[in-house]
Design an enzyme around this catalytic site. Structure first.
Site, PDB file in Angstrom:
ATOM      1  N   GLY A  80     145.120  48.624  58.825  1.00 27.04           N
ATOM      2  CA  GLY A  80     145.321  47.681  59.834  1.00 27.04           C
ATOM      3  C   GLY A  80     144.340  47.967  61.160  1.00 27.04           C
ATOM      4  O   GLY A  80     144.029  47.047  61.850  1.00 27.04           O
ATOM      5  N   THR A  81     144.178  48.992  61.353  1.00 29.72           N
ATOM      6  CA  THR A  81     143.242  49.581  62.369  1.00 29.72           C
ATOM      7  C   THR A  81     141.752  49.221  62.115  1.00 29.72           C
ATOM      8  O   THR A  81     141.191  48.478  63.153  1.00 29.72           O
ATOM      9  CB  THR A  81     143.018  51.166  62.578  1.00 29.72           C
ATOM     10  OG1 THR A  81     144.592  51.337  62.929  1.00 29.72           O
ATOM     11  CG2 THR A  81     142.305  51.511  63.542  1.00 29.72           C
ATOM     12  N   ASN A 160     155.307  46.955  67.381  1.00 27.19           N
ATOM     13  CA  ASN A 160     155.806  48.090  66.474  1.00 27.19           C
ATOM     14  C   ASN A 160     156.689  49.176  67.151  1.00 27.19           C
ATOM     15  O   ASN A 160     157.227  49.836  66.182  1.00 27.19           O
ATOM     16  CB  ASN A 160     154.477  49.001  66.257  1.00 27.19           C
ATOM     17  CG  ASN A 160     153.553  49.163  67.434  1.00 27.19           C
ATOM     18  OD1 ASN A 160     153.384  48.526  68.237  1.00 27.19           O
ATOM     19  ND2 ASN A 160     153.341  50.591  67.488  1.00 27.19           N
ATOM     20  N   GLN A 188     153.375  44.845  61.299  1.00 26.16           N
ATOM     21  CA  GLN A 188     154.849  45.300  61.223  1.00 26.16           C
ATOM     22  C   GLN A 188     155.591  44.198  60.819  1.00 26.16           C
ATOM     23  O   GLN A 188     156.598  44.132  60.437  1.00 26.16           O
ATOM     24  CB  GLN A 188     155.311  45.830  62.743  1.00 26.16           C
ATOM     25  CG  GLN A 188     154.717  47.055  63.325  1.00 26.16           C
ATOM     26  CD  GLN A 188     155.041  48.377  62.281  1.00 26.16           C
ATOM     27  OE1 GLN A 188     155.976  48.314  61.514  1.00 26.16           O
ATOM     28  NE2 GLN A 188     154.532  49.337  62.378  1.00 26.16           N
ATOM     29  N   SER A 208     148.519  45.134  56.653  1.00 21.58           N
ATOM     30  CA  SER A 208     148.221  46.645  56.450  1.00 21.58           C
ATOM     31  C   SER A 208     149.329  46.602  55.056  1.00 21.58           C
ATOM     32  O   SER A 208     150.339  46.230  55.055  1.00 21.58           O
ATOM     33  CB  SER A 208     148.800  47.829  57.592  1.00 21.58           C
ATOM     34  OG  SER A 208     148.884  48.781  56.864  1.00 21.58           O
ATOM     35  N   SER A 209     148.900  47.701  54.293  1.00 24.94           N
ATOM     36  CA  SER A 209     149.636  47.769  52.956  1.00 24.94           C
ATOM     37  C   SER A 209     150.730  48.803  52.999  1.00 24.94           C
ATOM     38  O   SER A 209     151.800  48.667  52.285  1.00 24.94           O
ATOM     39  CB  SER A 209     148.273  48.323  51.782  1.00 24.94           C
ATOM     40  OG  SER A 209     148.991  48.941  50.737  1.00 24.94           O
ATOM     41  N   HIS A 210     150.217  50.031  53.591  1.00 18.81           N
ATOM     42  CA  HIS A 210     151.378  50.979  53.818  1.00 18.81           C
ATOM     43  C   HIS A 210     152.684  50.848  54.466  1.00 18.81           C
ATOM     44  O   HIS A 210     153.431  51.574  54.322  1.00 18.81           O
ATOM     45  CB  HIS A 210     150.456  52.280  54.103  1.00 18.81           C
ATOM     46  CG  HIS A 210     150.401  52.739  55.435  1.00 18.81           C
ATOM     47  ND1 HIS A 210     151.179  53.492  56.164  1.00 18.81           N
ATOM     48  CD2 HIS A 210     149.262  52.149  56.255  1.00 18.81           C
ATOM     49  CE1 HIS A 210     150.715  53.560  57.396  1.00 18.81           C
ATOM     50  NE2 HIS A 210     149.741  52.474  57.661  1.00 18.81           N
ATOM     51  N   THR A 246     131.921  49.934  48.671  1.00 19.21           N
ATOM     52  CA  THR A 246     132.479  49.738  47.477  1.00 19.21           C
ATOM     53  C   THR A 246     133.895  49.320  47.806  1.00 19.21           C
ATOM     54  O   THR A 246     134.658  50.193  48.296  1.00 19.21           O
ATOM     55  CB  THR A 246     132.398  51.000  46.695  1.00 19.21           C
ATOM     56  OG1 THR A 246     131.101  51.140  46.251  1.00 19.21           O
ATOM     57  CG2 THR A 246     132.790  50.812  45.237  1.00 19.21           C
ATOM     58  N   CYS A 334     151.644  57.208  65.672  1.00 21.13           N
ATOM     59  CA  CYS A 334     149.937  57.285  65.965  1.00 21.13           C
ATOM     60  C   CYS A 334     150.086  58.424  67.331  1.00 21.13           C
ATOM     61  O   CYS A 334     149.233  59.240  67.452  1.00 21.13           O
ATOM     62  CB  CYS A 334     149.094  56.237  66.377  1.00 21.13           C
ATOM     63  SG  CYS A 334     149.408  55.224  65.027  1.00 21.13           S
TER      64      CYS A 334
END
Lengths: 400, 408
Positions: A80-81, A160, A188, A208-210, A246, A334
């Site tokens: 995300g960042t 968030n 979020q 974002s994935s996590h 990659t 964060c």
């Protein structure tokens, strides 16, 4: 309720799903072959490469589907960042000849705020819009801030820390009417509430994935067809030349699977989480005197609970909860190591001392009603004890 | 495609059904994650899912994992753990080394020195900078791909911000004299430019000592050493002022924001530990295999032209040949048909039909550049696989021969 309900932390209740989520077993299962036999580089011409390429493209379709986009409009990033950085810096420099003004809000994630600050040093002008006491941005304020030099508006979707859902559909409409590019950080909200980039008139959207039970280290930026970006990582021609490096094939595959599952389960899960959320909020406000809900009471992410508990330090509550097996947060992960009060709560007009007593509990798949009841059982005595020990607490008693 | 259960990998062996085994000779593009790497990652993915920035116990467990991996990376290059910053890979590390340096040095440092054989992530970045008004000097290489340290030194001016030279050339394997370049630059005293080394193709395997070599910044990647994709690192010498490339929550001591890729970082750490144990032994074995492969190729096709050094100062896992008269791509596909997987150059540019700029930079003809094949081995490559490769090459060239004759 007794004040001596301390238990050994045999329970592990994770209430910090906005910080990160566990990887779902289905997601891990989808990833594992790409750590094994299917380890190819997606840019290689031979079959290992082609196989990796196919997996990346399949994942791209799943990510696109979650936000109703075209797969060709999805760029994979490291998270995300990076997506926020790429959106802001990429658009700012691509449209520099058209103007130098950017509109954002004071309650954005630091990935947006600190990028904006870096752009200010490079000659851009940034307006940081205020919010109301619920953390809501007023589209009228956005409209008033628009000048002929405005090239970009960036307003997040789900806040968030306090969970307020911003009116990005209305802001998107405004941006479109004025021919301004609109970016929204949906880290979020994606997978938690429905998103339709076309209906919402969003040109760039960060995912974002996590945060949705996928792996860390991978995210995406939706880039509406026709939107120009100056790439922030140059090298090979990966991701349509917009992001070199990659491809993180297993990560991307896991992210895709997480998006597919989130999309499938969204209607049910958001209902379930909303009910748990409201039970937790109601319980805290009922059982703990001088507690306040932060964020909007109804326009709210289904998994977010954020309360301020007066006369107590947020950090002390966290540590005490942790001892009892409950993992929560005082704000965003964060910045949770810092002692500064949340910039979001301050922007909402929450006084310093109240902001210091904030507690964020973000729900997820593993949480049950029993978890909520456990928290409601252990939190009030913690608060009571901390208030007895603290100077604020004594002050409060003498006042009452 | 389950017949390829063991390609170039630790659990090798003939595939079920007695089919020919597949031989992966493209390890400079990417490598198969080692079993210990997968195990380390699986554990983190299943159990330690915390965000290292979180204060609760899951968070502290994750930050411990990151710290241990940082130590493992640092120990392979003679750095201190506090000097390692994790990134999303080698490309990000290279981009950041350049942009971060320029952002922190101010307006008087507008000159960059690099070589003509750098990786696209350096080349594309300096080209972008040249378009934006920076001055770039590309130091040429000799016929074997070596950069002359004296030439590098001569290119340095008062306004030079950065010298960036790679450790191992990714297509031909030349090991650049980075140690000597670092020594010469150090002799310039405190006003010397920064020295960045793109070590992606050498890291973990070759001897690197950032302190003794006078290196300020060094790029590393995990997926070239049997670690996972999506993670790499930049060594940033203590005391060096660096602007971030990615802004946000202030992770990695404020230098690289974004939630840490904990499983990826754990995987990189595990790969580093593995190499730390048997690096020298593995390289010795590979040097023997490289010699065998070169001899085999020459025997199969005497007109083949080796690029890069024959035996000294070359990465013992890269072998690069041109087969004048053939098209590299045709050889690649003919080899693939026989279960041998190679590349025509770097993977990043392998979809382009253009001649490799690296081979042209050696002073070779376009014909040679277009007929090139890179064989790249890994720690798991066996003597038998080398033999299979040579045999497949013989057959492939025989098959392509009529086409070659007719073209002439």
């Amino acid at each position: 309720m007794s004040t001596e309900t301390r238990k050994t932390p045999e329970r592990h209740i994770y209430l910090d799903h906005s910080a990160t989520t566990p990887v779902r077993p289905e997601v891990l299962a989808a990833m594992l072959p790409y750590f094994g036999d299917k380890f190819g580089n997606a840019s290689s011409v031979h079959r290992w490469g082609r196989e990796a390429r196919m997996a990346v493209e399949e994942a791209r379709e799943k990510v696109a589907s979650l936000i109703k986009a075209d797969p060709r409009e999805i760029i994979f990033t490291s998270g995300g960042t990076e997506s926020d950085n790429l959106a802001l810096r990429g658009v700012a420099w691509a449209y520099r000849s058209r103007g130098n003004h950017i509109i954002t809000s004071a309650i954005e994630h630091h990935a947006v705020l600190h990028t904006c600050e870096s752009l200010e040093k490079e000659g851009f002008r940034v307006t940081y819009l205020p919010c109301d006491r619920y953390g809501m941005i007023d589209p009228e304020e956005v409209k008033r801030a628009i000048t002929k030099d405005t090239i970009l508006i960036s307003i997040m979707h789900g806040q968030n820390e306090v969970g307020t859902i911003e009116p990005i559909g209305e802001i998107g409409k405004l941006a479109k009417e004025h021919g301004i590019i609109f970016h929204s950080d949906a880290v979020q909200s994606a997978g938690k509430v429905p998103i339709d980039v076309n209906a919402m008139n969003v040109d760039l959207l960060t995912v974002s994935s996590h945060k949705i039970y996928g792996p860390k280290g991978v995210g995406a930026l939706y880039v509406r067809k026709g939107t120009r970006l100056v790439p922030q990582a140059t090298g090979g021609a990966h991701e349509r030349g917009m992001r070199a490096g990659t491809e993180n094939v297993p990560g991307i595959v896991g992210f895709g699977e997480a998006c597919r599952l989130a999309e499938k389960e969204l209607p049910e899960e958001s209902k379930r989480l909303s009910a748990l959320r409201d039970r937790l909020i109601r319980g805290i406000l009922d059982k703990i005197p001088d507690s306040i809900l932060n964020g909007h009471p109804t326009e709210r992410l289904p998994h977010n609970v954020n309360v301020s508990i007066k006369y107590v330090e947020g950090e002390s509550m966290l540590l005490n909860l942790d001892l009892l097996g409950v993992g929560a947060s005082s704000g965003s992960a964060c910045t949770s190591g810092s002692l500064e009060p949340s910039h979001v709560l301050l922007a909402m007009g929450v006084p310093h001392e109240v902001a210091h007593g904030s507690l964020r509990m973000t729900l997820g798949k593993s949480n049950t009603e029993a978890d909520i009841d456990y928290v409601l059982e252990v939190l009030p005595p913690i608060v009571e004890r901390l208030r007895e020990m603290s100077v604020f607490g004594r002050g409060q008693k003498s006042k009452s | 495609m389950n017949e390829r259960a063991g390609t170039g990998a630790p659990h090798g062996g003939l595939a079920a059904g007695g089919e020919d085994r597949l031989v992966y000779m493209d390890n400079s593009s990417t490598t198969r994650p080692a079993p210990e790497v997968v195990e380390a990652m699986r554990k983190v993915l299943e159990e330690d899912f915390g965000n290292p920035s979180s204060l609760h116990r899951l968070g502290t467990a994750s930050s411990r994992i990151v710290r241990n991996a940082r130590k493992s990376v640092a120990s392979l290059i003679g750095a201190d753990e506090t000097e390692i910053v994790f990134t999303s890979g080698g490309t990000e590390a290279n981009n950041w080394a350049i942009f971060g340096t320029l952002r922190s040095l101010g307006d008087r440092s507008t000159h960059i020195v690099t070589s003509t054989v750098e990786h696209p992530s350096i080349m594309a970045t300096v080209e972008y900078l040249r378009d934006s008004g920076y001055d770039v000097t590309l130091v040429p290489v000799d016929g074997e791909g070596f950069v002359d340290p004296e030439k590098v030194l001569k290119s340095v001016r008062k306004d030079t911000a950065l010298v960036s030279i790679m450790l191992v050339q990714n297509e031909i394997g030349t090991v650049e004299p980075c140690r000597e370049i670092g020594r010469l630059l150090s002799s310039l005293g405190p006003r010397r430019p920064r020295f960045h080394v793109d070590a992606v193709q050498g890291f973990g395997r070759l001897d690197i000592d950032v302190k003794k070599w006078g290196i300020d910044l060094l790029s590393m990647s995990a997926h070239k050493i049997h670690g996972p994709k999506g993670v790499g690192a930049l060594y940033v010498r203590r005391g060096l002022r660096m602007g971030p490339l990615i802004f946000g929550g202030g992770q990695e001591a404020g230098l690289r924001s974004g939630t840490e890729n904990v499983p990826g970082i754990a995987g990189m750490g595990a790969a580093c530990e593995m190499w730390g144990k048997d690096r020298v032994e593995v390289l010795g074995r590979l040097a023997v295999l490289r010699k065998k492969l070169i001899e085999g190729v020459r025997e199969a096709w005497p007109e083949a032209v080796l690029h890069g050094p024959e035996s000294a100062n070359v990465a013992p896992y890269i072998v690069h040949f041109s087969f004048p008269g053939f098209r590299g791509e045709s050889i690649l596909h003919a080899l693939e048909k026989r279960g041998v997987f190679v590349s025509t150059g770097s993977a990043c540019s392998s979809h382009k039909a253009k001649p490799s700029p690296i081979i042209l930079a050696l002073g070779r003809s376009e014909e040679e550049a277009l007929s090139a094949i890179r064989f790249s081995m890994s720690r798991y490559t066996t003597e038998e696989e080398v033999a299979i490769t040579v045999e497949a090459l013989k057959e492939s060239l025989k098959e392509l021969l009529p086409w070659r004759e007719s073209r002439r």
